[in-house]
Scaffold this active site. Structure first.
Site, PDB file in Angstrom:
ATOM      1  N   CYS A   1      -3.810  -0.899  -2.292  1.00 63.59           N
ATOM      2  CA  CYS A   1      -4.066   0.506  -2.620  1.00 63.59           C
ATOM      3  C   CYS A   1      -4.887   0.624  -3.915  1.00 63.59           C
ATOM      4  O   CYS A   1      -4.498   0.071  -4.952  1.00 63.59           O
ATOM      5  CB  CYS A   1      -2.718   1.193  -2.801  1.00 63.59           C
ATOM      6  SG  CYS A   1      -2.824   2.929  -3.193  1.00 63.59           S
TER       7      CYS A   1
ATOM      8  N   HIS B   1      -8.843   3.814   2.975  1.00 59.57           N
ATOM      9  CA  HIS B   1      -9.211   4.455   4.243  1.00 59.57           C
ATOM     10  C   HIS B   1     -10.711   4.447   4.527  1.00 59.57           C
ATOM     11  O   HIS B   1     -11.127   4.603   5.667  1.00 59.57           O
ATOM     12  CB  HIS B   1      -8.745   5.914   4.237  1.00 59.57           C
ATOM     13  CG  HIS B   1      -7.252   6.058   4.299  1.00 59.57           C
ATOM     14  ND1 HIS B   1      -6.423   5.529   3.345  1.00 59.57           N
ATOM     15  CD2 HIS B   1      -6.454   6.662   5.215  1.00 59.57           C
ATOM     16  CE1 HIS B   1      -5.163   5.815   3.665  1.00 59.57           C
ATOM     17  NE2 HIS B   1      -5.152   6.497   4.786  1.00 59.57           N
TER      18      HIS B   1
ATOM     19  N   CYS C   1     -11.131   3.287  -1.829  1.00 60.95           N
ATOM     20  CA  CYS C   1      -9.912   3.794  -1.189  1.00 60.95           C
ATOM     21  C   CYS C   1      -9.733   3.032   0.121  1.00 60.95           C
ATOM     22  O   CYS C   1     -10.721   2.760   0.821  1.00 60.95           O
ATOM     23  CB  CYS C   1     -10.053   5.288  -0.922  1.00 60.95           C
ATOM     24  SG  CYS C   1      -8.716   5.970   0.060  1.00 60.95           S
TER      25      CYS C   1
ATOM     26  N   GLU D   1      -6.766   9.134   8.960  1.00 61.30           N
ATOM     27  CA  GLU D   1      -5.419   8.961   9.547  1.00 61.30           C
ATOM     28  C   GLU D   1      -5.288   9.699  10.873  1.00 61.30           C
ATOM     29  O   GLU D   1      -4.504   9.307  11.728  1.00 61.30           O
ATOM     30  CB  GLU D   1      -4.345   9.403   8.556  1.00 61.30           C
ATOM     31  CG  GLU D   1      -4.235   8.391   7.448  1.00 61.30           C
ATOM     32  CD  GLU D   1      -2.933   8.411   6.674  1.00 61.30           C
ATOM     33  OE1 GLU D   1      -1.952   9.030   7.111  1.00 61.30           O
ATOM     34  OE2 GLU D   1      -2.924   7.790   5.595  1.00 61.30           O
TER      35      GLU D   1
ATOM     36  N   ASP E   1       0.855  -1.192   0.000  1.00 63.76           N
ATOM     37  CA  ASP E   1       0.000   0.000   0.000  1.00 63.76           C
ATOM     38  C   ASP E   1       0.890   1.239   0.000  1.00 63.76           C
ATOM     39  O   ASP E   1       2.068   1.165   0.353  1.00 63.76           O
ATOM     40  CB  ASP E   1      -0.917   0.016   1.238  1.00 63.76           C
ATOM     41  CG  ASP E   1      -1.878   1.197   1.191  1.00 63.76           C
ATOM     42  OD1 ASP E   1      -2.644   1.299   0.212  1.00 63.76           O
ATOM     43  OD2 ASP E   1      -1.826   2.059   2.079  1.00 63.76           O
ATOM     44  N   SER E   2       0.286   2.360  -0.361  1.00 66.02           N
ATOM     45  CA  SER E   2       1.033   3.624  -0.335  1.00 66.02           C
ATOM     46  C   SER E   2       1.404   4.020   1.098  1.00 66.02           C
ATOM     47  O   SER E   2       2.294   4.831   1.296  1.00 66.02           O
ATOM     48  CB  SER E   2       0.193   4.722  -0.988  1.00 66.02           C
ATOM     49  OG  SER E   2      -1.062   4.801  -0.342  1.00 66.02           O
TER      50      SER E   2
HETATM   51  N1  DGL Z   1      -4.101   3.900  -0.357  1.00 62.15           N
HETATM   52  C1  DGL Z   1      -4.691   4.956  -1.147  1.00 62.15           C
HETATM   53  C2  DGL Z   1      -5.869   4.371  -1.953  1.00 62.15           C
HETATM   54  O1  DGL Z   1      -6.445   3.355  -1.624  1.00 62.15           O
HETATM   55  C3  DGL Z   1      -5.131   6.137  -0.290  1.00 62.15           C
HETATM   56  C4  DGL Z   1      -3.970   6.940   0.287  1.00 62.15           C
HETATM   57  C5  DGL Z   1      -3.127   7.622  -0.770  1.00 62.15           C
HETATM   58  O2  DGL Z   1      -3.614   8.580  -1.383  1.00 62.15           O
HETATM   59  O3  DGL Z   1      -2.009   7.179  -0.970  1.00 62.15           O
HETATM   60  O4  DGL Z   1      -6.223   4.926  -2.964  1.00 62.15           O
END
Ligand code: DGL
Length: 248
Positions: free
Chosen positions: A70, A182, A180, A150, A7-8
């Site tokens: 992600c 989150h 997403c 977050e 993930d990012s």
């Molecule tokens: N993990 C990213 C997503 O699911 C969200 C956070 C980011 O913008 O890196 O798109």
């Protein structure tokens, strides 16, 4: 089976939670690119570059499969990543679309897709849904939910006013794709905002369904998998988030 989860940043913990609960895996290596998050505000080329660099990290671990938790990476980086490896790489978009398709048969139902700026601009969810015949699709960038979640803001005034900011013009949908990592953390609040009417598609649950169907994975382990957390910045922070996110 030993898998990687990329993930990012910390968001992929929402997908990790579903993967842990699936009991499919013996060992999971989680890697978050916390030094460079968020990806959702970045351009396609840089997202692809970062996604390919993540593969260098996983080269050290001899994994059997990589799950891209992600949505933003799944939208832009997946094809390039898949061309570089011998093991399978599975993203969350195809699985999210198929999960919706299993749950919503009527192609006229209203579908709302939520995601980061990059994911929504890629239009990938909408294109895949259109190709399945869905006619009533609305895509919405809701990037402000990322920093709120977050910060641990899962309810309350700030979240409510953000809902009003994004959703005041939106008709109550029949289904919402939480596009997403989150957004599952605020899924109950999102549902409540729309009077508990829509069904929600959660990337983690969708990918477990997908792995069951397409990779024939089954419950194999009664114990929790061994999980190791890595990050490009402050791996301890991921472990602190994990304590909250893997429980909520
Ligand atoms: N993990 C990213 C997503 O699911 C969200 C956070 C980011 O913008 O890196 O798109």
């Amino acid at each position: 089976m030993k898998i990687g989860v990329f993930d990012s940043g910390v968001g992929g913990l929402s997908v990790l939670k579903s993967l842990i609960n699936s009991n499919f895996f013996k060992e999971i290596i989680y890697y978050g690119d916390t030094a460079r998050v968020p990806y959702g505000m970045k351009d396609k080329d840089i997202i692809i570059k970062f996604s390919l660099e993540a593969l260098d990290f996983f080269n050290n671990f001899n994994i059997d499969m990589l799950i891209v938790a992600c949505n933003t990476v799944s939208a832009y980086g997946l094809d390039s990543m898949q061309r570089q490896t011998s093991y399978p790489i599975v993203g969350v978009i195809e699985s999210g679309v198929l999960s919706l398709h299993n749950k919503v048969q009527d192609r006229n139902k209203k579908i709302l897709i939520l995601g980061t700026k990059a994911t929504i601009q890629s239009n990938i969810y909408a294109k895949k849904l259109e190709s399945l015949g869905y006619k009533n699709i609305k895509s919405l960038q809701t990037g402000l939910f990322v920093p709120l979640v977050e910060e641990g803001i899962f309810s309350g005034d700030l979240l409510d006013s953000t809902f009003r900011y994004y959703f005041s013009e939106i008709e109550i949908p029949n289904a919402i794709i939480l596009g997403c990592t989150h957004f599952p953390l605020i899924q109950n609040e999102i549902k409540k905002y729309f009077y508990n009417k829509p069904i929600l598609i959660h990337s983690g649950e969708a990918i477990v369904e997908y792995l069951t169907k397409n990779y024939k994975l089954k419950e194999m382990h009664s114990n929790e998998p061994k999980i190791s957390f890595y990050a490009s910045n402050n791996p301890k922070a991921i472990e602190s988030y994990a304590k909250i996110w893997l429980k909520s």
